[in-house]
Design a protein around this motif. Structure first.
Motif, PDB file in Angstrom:
ATOM      1  N   LEU A  26       0.825  -1.206   0.000  1.00 41.12           N
ATOM      2  CA  LEU A  26       0.000   0.000   0.000  1.00 41.12           C
ATOM      3  C   LEU A  26       0.863   1.261   0.000  1.00 41.12           C
ATOM      4  N   LEU A  27       1.946   1.257   0.753  1.00 40.88           N
ATOM      5  CA  LEU A  27       2.838   2.400   0.810  1.00 40.88           C
ATOM      6  C   LEU A  27       3.484   2.664  -0.548  1.00 40.88           C
ATOM      7  N   VAL A  28       3.877   1.608  -1.243  1.00 40.09           N
ATOM      8  CA  VAL A  28       4.479   1.751  -2.570  1.00 40.09           C
ATOM      9  C   VAL A  28       3.453   2.355  -3.545  1.00 40.09           C
ATOM     10  N   ILE A  29       2.197   1.919  -3.485  1.00 44.24           N
ATOM     11  CA  ILE A  29       1.148   2.461  -4.371  1.00 44.24           C
ATOM     12  C   ILE A  29       0.913   3.939  -4.092  1.00 44.24           C
ATOM     13  N   VAL A  30       0.845   4.322  -2.825  1.00 46.15           N
ATOM     14  CA  VAL A  30       0.631   5.725  -2.462  1.00 46.15           C
ATOM     15  C   VAL A  30       1.804   6.584  -2.935  1.00 46.15           C
ATOM     16  N   LEU A  31       3.025   6.124  -2.734  1.00 41.35           N
ATOM     17  CA  LEU A  31       4.203   6.875  -3.180  1.00 41.35           C
ATOM     18  C   LEU A  31       4.207   7.030  -4.700  1.00 41.35           C
ATOM     19  N   PHE A  32       3.815   5.996  -5.418  1.00 42.11           N
ATOM     20  CA  PHE A  32       3.750   6.061  -6.877  1.00 42.11           C
ATOM     21  C   PHE A  32       2.730   7.114  -7.326  1.00 42.11           C
ATOM     22  N   LEU A  33       1.562   7.135  -6.686  1.00 43.13           N
ATOM     23  CA  LEU A  33       0.547   8.132  -7.040  1.00 43.13           C
ATOM     24  C   LEU A  33       1.018   9.556  -6.752  1.00 43.13           C
ATOM     25  N   VAL A  34       1.698   9.746  -5.626  1.00 46.66           N
ATOM     26  CA  VAL A  34       2.235  11.069  -5.293  1.00 46.66           C
ATOM     27  C   VAL A  34       3.258  11.499  -6.337  1.00 46.66           C
ATOM     28  N   LEU A  35       4.117  10.591  -6.761  1.00 51.05           N
ATOM     29  CA  LEU A  35       5.104  10.923  -7.793  1.00 51.05           C
ATOM     30  C   LEU A  35       4.435  11.281  -9.124  1.00 51.05           C
ATOM     31  N   VAL A  36       3.405  10.570  -9.494  1.00 54.63           N
ATOM     32  CA  VAL A  36       2.694  10.870 -10.745  1.00 54.63           C
ATOM     33  C   VAL A  36       2.063  12.258 -10.680  1.00 54.63           C
ATOM     34  N   ILE A  37       1.424  12.584  -9.565  1.00 47.04           N
ATOM     35  CA  ILE A  37       0.785  13.893  -9.423  1.00 47.04           C
ATOM     36  C   ILE A  37       1.830  15.006  -9.443  1.00 47.04           C
ATOM     37  N   LEU A  38       2.914  14.839  -8.710  1.00 52.61           N
ATOM     38  CA  LEU A  38       3.969  15.859  -8.702  1.00 52.61           C
ATOM     39  C   LEU A  38       4.619  16.000 -10.077  1.00 52.61           C
ATOM     40  N   GLY A  39       4.868  14.892 -10.737  1.00 55.91           N
ATOM     41  CA  GLY A  39       5.470  14.945 -12.070  1.00 55.91           C
ATOM     42  C   GLY A  39       4.572  15.652 -13.064  1.00 55.91           C
ATOM     43  N   GLY A  40       3.280  15.372 -13.037  1.00 58.47           N
ATOM     44  CA  GLY A  40       2.346  16.050 -13.939  1.00 58.47           C
ATOM     45  C   GLY A  40       2.250  17.532 -13.653  1.00 58.47           C
ATOM     46  N   SER A  41       2.262  17.895 -12.381  1.00 53.54           N
ATOM     47  CA  SER A  41       2.207  19.315 -12.020  1.00 53.54           C
ATOM     48  C   SER A  41       3.457  20.045 -12.482  1.00 53.54           C
ATOM     49  N   LEU A  42       4.628  19.447 -12.269  1.00 51.36           N
ATOM     50  CA  LEU A  42       5.873  20.080 -12.714  1.00 51.36           C
ATOM     51  C   LEU A  42       5.907  20.230 -14.229  1.00 51.36           C
ATOM     52  N   TYR A  43       5.458  19.224 -14.933  1.00 52.46           N
ATOM     53  CA  TYR A  43       5.439  19.298 -16.394  1.00 52.46           C
ATOM     54  C   TYR A  43       4.520  20.431 -16.849  1.00 52.46           C
ATOM     55  N   ALA A  44       3.334  20.532 -16.234  1.00 51.53           N
ATOM     56  CA  ALA A  44       2.375  21.559 -16.637  1.00 51.53           C
ATOM     57  C   ALA A  44       2.875  22.962 -16.326  1.00 51.53           C
ATOM     58  N   LEU A  45       3.606  23.115 -15.233  1.00 44.80           N
ATOM     59  CA  LEU A  45       4.046  24.445 -14.834  1.00 44.80           C
ATOM     60  C   LEU A  45       5.381  24.867 -15.432  1.00 44.80           C
ATOM     61  N   ILE A  46       6.288  23.945 -15.607  1.00 46.85           N
ATOM     62  CA  ILE A  46       7.650  24.322 -15.975  1.00 46.85           C
ATOM     63  C   ILE A  46       8.041  23.843 -17.366  1.00 46.85           C
ATOM     64  N   LEU A  47       7.891  22.594 -17.610  1.00 48.65           N
ATOM     65  CA  LEU A  47       8.468  21.999 -18.816  1.00 48.65           C
ATOM     66  C   LEU A  47       7.561  22.051 -20.047  1.00 48.65           C
ATOM     67  N   ARG A  48       6.305  22.423 -19.880  1.00 52.59           N
ATOM     68  CA  ARG A  48       5.380  22.461 -21.011  1.00 52.59           C
ATOM     69  C   ARG A  48       5.844  23.504 -22.016  1.00 52.59           C
ATOM     70  N   PRO A  49       5.859  23.175 -23.313  1.00 52.52           N
ATOM     71  CA  PRO A  49       6.261  24.164 -24.304  1.00 52.52           C
ATOM     72  C   PRO A  49       5.222  25.272 -24.387  1.00 52.52           C
ATOM     73  N   LYS A  50       5.706  26.493 -24.481  1.00 51.76           N
ATOM     74  CA  LYS A  50       4.821  27.646 -24.561  1.00 51.76           C
ATOM     75  C   LYS A  50       4.246  27.725 -25.972  1.00 51.76           C
ATOM     76  N   SER A  51       2.946  28.004 -26.059  1.00 52.53           N
ATOM     77  CA  SER A  51       2.335  28.158 -27.385  1.00 52.53           C
ATOM     78  C   SER A  51       2.720  29.527 -27.922  1.00 52.53           C
ATOM     79  N   ALA A  52       2.940  29.559 -29.190  1.00 49.76           N
ATOM     80  CA  ALA A  52       3.324  30.812 -29.829  1.00 49.76           C
ATOM     81  C   ALA A  52       2.062  31.623 -30.087  1.00 49.76           C
ATOM     82  N   ALA A  53       1.744  32.515 -29.181  1.00 45.35           N
ATOM     83  CA  ALA A  53       0.549  33.336 -29.327  1.00 45.35           C
ATOM     84  C   ALA A  53       0.876  34.519 -30.232  1.00 45.35           C
ATOM     85  N   VAL A  54       0.140  34.628 -31.301  1.00 49.22           N
ATOM     86  CA  VAL A  54       0.327  35.723 -32.233  1.00 49.22           C
ATOM     87  C   VAL A  54      -0.746  36.756 -31.934  1.00 49.22           C
TER      88      VAL A  54
END
Length: 170
Positions: A26-54
């Motif tokens: 159970l602890l391994v499953i919870v840690l995996f879910l926390v890592l997925v949520i943190l990874g998705g948040s970091l990708y959305a905030l930092i690593l996501r490519p910026k759209s070229a708004a004209v």
């Protein structure tokens, strides 16, 4: 005398080793879910490519509409407006007009004033009889509705009004 043994009743005791394994899984499953949520948040905030708004330059009211510049606003939908006759007729109307999608404030104002624009149309036709509508040309009706629509708009103006459907039923 015979000896009496006491055996406690209750739930059977489990092997403590199997519980430890279960909790670790159970602890391994919870840690995996926390890592997925943190990874998705970091990708959305930092690593996501910026759209070229004209940026789209604001449209001047005198500039004619080019085909690729404007979208057609059909948000008013099909209106059924009674006329002023004692036995009221019905006007079925579906109005549309071009707008510039790059002008977000005006687009938002159009959406926020949909009810008012519909009410203007209904009130206009409710003040006229079928006979009066028959004497007016479609261009006159469009011009009157257009001036009434533009009177309530603050962030832009409608340049031209189209009728996708216009029918007077007695």
């Amino acid at each position: 005398m015979p000896r009496i043994e006491y055996r406690p009743s209750g739930p059977p005791q489990r092997n403590p080793r199997s519980l430890v394994i279960f909790y670790r899984i159970l602890l391994v499953i919870v840690l995996f879910l926390v890592l997925v949520i943190l990874g998705g948040s970091l990708y959305a905030l930092i690593l996501r490519p910026k759209s070229a708004a004209v940026p789209v330059p604001p449209a001047s009211p005198a500039a004619p509409l080019a085909t690729g510049d404007a979208n057609i606003f059909t948000g008013l939908g099909r209106l059924r407006c009674p006329t002023a006759d004692p036995n009221p007729g019905m006007v079925i109307l579906q109005a549309a007009f071009p707008y510039y999608p790059g002008d977000r404030p005006f687009s938002e104002e159009l959406v926020s004033r949909l009810k008012e624009l519909r009410n203007i149309s209904v009130a206009y036709f409710a003040a006229l009889s079928v006979e009066e509508l028959g004497r007016k040309s479609e261009a006159e009706i469009k011009a009157e509705l257009l001036s009434r629509y533009n009177a309530i708009l603050r962030l832009g103006q409608i340049e031209i009004l189209y009728f996708n459907e216009y029918m007077v039923i007695e």
